[in-house]
Design an enzyme around this catalytic site. Structure first.
Site, PDB file in Angstrom:
ATOM      1  N   LYS A  76      -4.071   9.731  71.140  1.00 16.83           N
ATOM      2  CA  LYS A  76      -2.709   9.421  70.716  1.00 16.83           C
ATOM      3  C   LYS A  76      -2.522   9.972  69.312  1.00 16.83           C
ATOM      4  O   LYS A  76      -3.447   9.895  68.488  1.00 16.83           O
ATOM      5  CB  LYS A  76      -2.503   7.897  70.743  1.00 16.83           C
ATOM      6  N   SER A 151       4.443   2.085  72.934  1.00 13.17           N
ATOM      7  CA  SER A 151       4.611   3.357  72.254  1.00 13.17           C
ATOM      8  C   SER A 151       3.653   4.439  72.742  1.00 13.17           C
ATOM      9  O   SER A 151       3.827   5.607  72.405  1.00 13.17           O
ATOM     10  CB  SER A 151       4.411   3.166  70.748  1.00 13.17           C
ATOM     11  N   SER A 175       1.752  -1.905  73.366  1.00 17.19           N
ATOM     12  CA  SER A 175       1.906  -0.445  73.443  1.00 17.19           C
ATOM     13  C   SER A 175       0.835   0.281  74.247  1.00 17.19           C
ATOM     14  O   SER A 175       0.965   1.487  74.478  1.00 17.19           O
ATOM     15  CB  SER A 175       1.966   0.149  72.032  1.00 17.19           C
TER      16      SER A 175
END
Length: 483
Positions: A76, A151, A175
């Site tokens: 990420k 997210s 998330s």
């Protein structure tokens, strides 16, 4: 090849069926061909990935290979990667190239894994739909008009589209678990302090936690074996032994006590979602688990408490981005105040600015006691609910999300409705507990996530239950159409 798990790919490497260079080239080509449909990646590291794959093959030839040696994966874009842009999906950090690796990044490098790129996300990890990225929204492979969740939506979408076999992610209010549920993959949020936060760009420091995202619980366990552990450079890291999370995956579930919070199964829960989760719990019961009702009476306060605490911490953490030291700087400032004001106004997106303003207000003189202190008191009540529940059960089960993936743009004008997407995940962050989301059914042809919450440092038990569930079902093997 693209449908193989990390475990299966590792077996193929060990058997000499392919090299890491061939494997890496395969997934790079797949990203190049398909990612224009999903926008799951911000950066693809072709040159460095092939170099790492070459080194992994050399290491394997010497007989020094570890389980992750030569396996392609993605980070990420919130984890610092030395020499590779780390943007946090923000204009503010669009050109930021870290001079050091996050601890998580370093650990994957030491294991010989191959970082193939950095995945898209909501800006500074603030969002539940992956629509706030400076680099454009991410598309859910299950439907071109559907959000992947947030997210960590880029990591989840890349996994669902089979562009990569595994990816790192972070979870501040859901998330990891929410996008995992919406994209039909497996995502684990570890106990707060289990995974180092060093080099993980901070959103809300008392809530942020890195974790694995993969297709199966077995792969998530393999990832956590790399990610978990004490880090003396992170003051919130906890010095506690790390077990082999793959070692207990095959334990049977006979006698495992699973609690169902009545607050998670209210009448306003989508009936189709409720039916799928109840069917999943029945599967666990068939495997030997004992089911009983429990109560988490302060669950309804988790969203309002979170949206005071997290923005308050965000307003403090993001104050460092002022256009002076690093990050975006406005052009031709008239004076220092103009530099501060325009750099932050132009560098941050709307959702980030909304949370900074909320947090600054909550922390301001005259309002601190009314909002921030009160929210922290509510947080303790929520934690106490879990402590009481875990006196009677080993795990808590429920839906990860109130609905399957929703349409892009359908909630961007109503922040409260967007925030309520995390109503079943936020309480575990406030309490610091570990939890996983695994595919457990479909509603209207879209994946549904089952959430399993455990007591502190019970990741092995959670992964064991998830693995046994996946051995008995095939929801985790389902793929979107045209994949």
């Amino acid at each position: 090849m693209y449908n193989k798990t990390v475990s299966e790919l590792a077996q193929g490497l060990n058997a000499g069926n392919y090299s890491s260079v061939e494997l890496t080239r395969y997934f790079l080509d797949r990203i190049q061909t398909l990612d224009s449909k999903y926008n799951a990646f911000i950066t693809v590291c072709e040159e460095s990935a092939l170099a790492e794959a070459t080194a992994a093959d050399a290491r394997r030839a010497k007989g020094d290979a570890a389980p992750w040696t030569g396996i392609p994966f993605a980070h990420k874009d919130i984890f610092c990667t030395e020499g590779v842009a780390t943007t946090c999906a923000s204009k503010m950090l669009a050109n930021f190239v870290p001079p050091y690796d996050a601890t998580v990044t370093r650990k994957f490098k030491e294991a010989g894994a191959v970082c193939i790129g950095k995945t898209n996300m909501d800006e500074f990890a603030m969002g539940s739909s992956n629509e706030s990225s400076f680099f454009g929204k991410v598309i859910n492979p299950w439907g071109e008009n559907l959000v992947p969740g947030g997210s960590s939506g880029g990591s989840a979408a890349a996994l669902a589209a089979r562009l990569i076999p595994a990816a790192t992610a972070t979870d501040t209010g859901g998330s990891i678990r929410q996008p995992a549920a919406l994209c039909g993959v497996t995502g684990l949020k570890p106990t707060y302090g289990r995974v180092s936060r060093l080099g993980m760009i901070a959103f809300a420091s008392s809530l942020d936690q890195g974790g694995p995202m993969a297709r199966t619980a077995e792969d998530a366990a393999m990832m956590l074996n790399i990610m978990a552990g004490y880090d003396p450079l992170d003051s919130t890291s906890i010095d506690q032994n790390v077990p082999d999370y793959t070692g207990t995956l095959n334990d049977n579930l006979e006698g495992l006590r699973i609690g169902l919070p009545k607050e998670f199964f209210r009448d306003d829960l989508n009936p189709k979602m409720k039916a799928q989760i109840e069917a999943a719990v029945k599967e666990l019961e068939k495997l030997g688990a004992k089911i009983k009702e429990v109560s988490l009476p302060h669950t309804h306060l988790s969203v309002p408490a979170y949206y005071v605490i997290a923005p308050a911490e965000c307003s403090a953490n993001l104050s460092r981005f002022d256009g002076v030291r690093y990050g975006y700087r406005c052009e031709h400032p008239e004076d220092l105040e103009d530099l501060y004001t325009r750099s932050r106004s132009e560098g941050f997106g709307d959702e980030v600015k909304r949370r900074i303003m909320i947090g600054t207000y909550a922390l301001s003189a005259g309002y601190y006691d009314a909002y921030y202190r009160k929210a922290q008191q509510v947080r303790r009540l929520i934690k106490n609910d879990f402590v009481a529940a875990f006196n009677d059960v080993d795990l808590i089960a429920g839906p990860t999300t109130p609905t399957p993936a929703f349409a892009s743009g359908s909630k961007t004008d109503d922040p409260v409705q967007m925030y309520l997407e995390d109503i079943f995940t936020i309480s575990t962050n406030l309490a610091g507990l570990p939890a996983i989301s695994i595919p457990a059914g479909e509603v209207n042809g879209l994946p549904v996530g089952l959430q399993l919450i455990g007591n502190y440092f019970s990741e092995a038990r959670i992964l064991n239950a998830a693995h046994q569930f996946q051995n008995a079902t095939d929801w985790h093997t389902r793929t979107p159409a045209n994949i």
